[in-house]
Design an enzyme around this catalytic site. Structure first.
Site, mmCIF file in Angstrom:
data_model
loop_
_atom_site.group_PDB
_atom_site.id
_atom_site.type_symbol
_atom_site.label_atom_id
_atom_site.label_comp_id
_atom_site.label_asym_id
_atom_site.label_seq_id
_atom_site.Cartn_x
_atom_site.Cartn_y
_atom_site.Cartn_z
ATOM 1 N N LYS A 95 3.638 18.554 3.342
ATOM 2 C CA LYS A 95 4.500 18.743 4.316
ATOM 3 C C LYS A 95 4.881 20.292 4.470
ATOM 4 O O LYS A 95 4.374 21.195 3.723
ATOM 5 C CB LYS A 95 5.932 17.977 3.563
ATOM 6 C CG LYS A 95 6.005 16.404 3.704
ATOM 7 C CD LYS A 95 6.979 15.861 2.981
ATOM 8 C CE LYS A 95 6.974 14.305 2.934
ATOM 9 N NZ LYS A 95 8.248 13.879 2.363
ATOM 10 N N ARG A 101 0.850 7.422 -5.526
ATOM 11 C CA ARG A 101 2.180 6.950 -5.886
ATOM 12 C C ARG A 101 2.792 7.837 -7.429
ATOM 13 O O ARG A 101 3.459 8.726 -7.302
ATOM 14 C CB ARG A 101 2.909 5.901 -5.609
ATOM 15 C CG ARG A 101 3.027 5.393 -4.320
ATOM 16 C CD ARG A 101 3.643 6.202 -3.311
ATOM 17 N NE ARG A 101 5.101 5.996 -3.534
ATOM 18 C CZ ARG A 101 5.994 6.358 -2.437
ATOM 19 N NH1 ARG A 101 5.451 7.104 -1.436
ATOM 20 N NH2 ARG A 101 7.294 6.209 -2.755
ATOM 21 N N THR A 134 10.665 10.258 -5.391
ATOM 22 C CA THR A 134 11.063 10.959 -3.967
ATOM 23 C C THR A 134 11.672 12.001 -4.302
ATOM 24 O O THR A 134 11.855 12.980 -3.490
ATOM 25 C CB THR A 134 11.775 9.741 -3.167
ATOM 26 O OG1 THR A 134 10.853 8.694 -3.080
ATOM 27 C CG2 THR A 134 12.160 10.203 -1.752
ATOM 28 N N ASN A 190 10.317 17.646 -0.521
ATOM 29 C CA ASN A 190 9.587 17.139 -1.464
ATOM 30 C C ASN A 190 7.972 17.340 -1.571
ATOM 31 O O ASN A 190 7.250 16.657 -1.936
ATOM 32 C CB ASN A 190 9.825 15.843 -1.789
ATOM 33 C CG ASN A 190 9.917 14.834 -0.783
ATOM 34 O OD1 ASN A 190 9.213 15.061 0.280
ATOM 35 N ND2 ASN A 190 10.368 13.465 -0.919
ATOM 36 N N HIS A 197 4.018 13.725 1.339
ATOM 37 C CA HIS A 197 4.125 12.239 1.569
ATOM 38 C C HIS A 197 2.821 11.599 1.184
ATOM 39 O O HIS A 197 1.898 12.078 1.219
ATOM 40 C CB HIS A 197 4.048 12.008 3.282
ATOM 41 C CG HIS A 197 3.933 10.655 3.640
ATOM 42 N ND1 HIS A 197 4.845 9.654 3.525
ATOM 43 C CD2 HIS A 197 2.687 10.138 4.015
ATOM 44 C CE1 HIS A 197 4.035 8.399 3.707
ATOM 45 N NE2 HIS A 197 3.065 8.511 4.037
#
Ligand code: ATP
Ligand code: MG
Length: 195
Positions: free
Chosen positions: A11, A120, A126, A157, A160
């Site tokens: 991001k 993940r 998150t 954060n 993604h």
């Protein structure tokens, strides 16, 4: 056992902080295969299509705010003028559209066995404050929901990462054309290992 695909986006905050190399390394070193890679401005319509437009997703996002606010004794109405989780989720999506267009983003398609679980795990929670040390979000950020919301922005954060097998396929096809995806063999692919 099937190979899965996952979409990773570094991001704007990850790009602006010069973390591209460090983050790409984390995925490479566990043996995931990069099958697509590009650096570009995200574009409003692509971000709108990327994050779901369903009440289920809005509610999940809104409830994350409400749970966090309840823990800290804060009132969501002060920032959002509502405590309806769906409405809060809609506001967060609007903020995401602005955030994603702050600067170019690095877009990466990965492939591997259990790829979704791995990306993940490497990404972490998150909410950066809650992300475990050793994860990308835990090591490179410390943002919180209340700080983010008070500043009318989403959590910054860093990355993604697709969170279901179905979304992995869908997101890779949203961000990449067939011609931009590659099929090749990694060294030692038969016996995936950390380097
Ligand atoms: P991503 O989809 O970006 O990998 P995620 O799957 O961990 O993140 P989602 O629930 O899909 O989390 O939320 C998408 C993004 O929206 C988050 O990464 C974060 O930047 C932002 N976000 C989610 N919930 C909130 C919230 N309550 N307040 C502020 N920002 C939020
Ligand atoms: Mg998500």
């Amino acid at each position: 056992m099937n190979k899965q695909k996952a979409l990773i986006i570094i991001k704007p905050d990850g790009v602006q902080r010069g973390l591209i190399g460090k983050i790409v390394t984390r995925f490479e070193q566990v043996g995931l295969k990069i099958i697509g890679l590009k650096f570009e401005m995200a574009g409003e319509n692509r971000v709108i299509a990327h994050y779901p437009e369903t009440d289920v997703w809005f509610k999940k996002v809104g409830e994350r705010t409400l749970t966090n606010y309840a823990k800290k004794g804060l009132d969501a109405k002060v920032v959002f003028n509502t405590d309806d989780p769906v409405q809060i989720g809609r506001t967060v999506k609007k903020w995401l559209i602005t955030y994603f267009q702050e600067s170019p983003v690095l877009i990466m398609a990965l492939e591997g066995y259990d790829c979704i679980e791995i990306v993940r795990k490497l990404s972490g929670n998150t909410i950066p404050l809650l992300a475990t040390c050793g994860t990308i979000r835990g090591d490179f950020s410390h943002d919180t929901i209340d700080l983010a919301n008070e500043q009318n922005r989403p959590l910054r954060n860093i990355i993604h990462a697709s969170d279901t097998v179905e979304d992995g396929e869908k997101e890779v096809n949203l961000w990449f054309t067939k011609e931009e995806l590659f099929s090749y063999e990694l060294a030692g692919e038969k016996f995936m290992y950390k380097v």
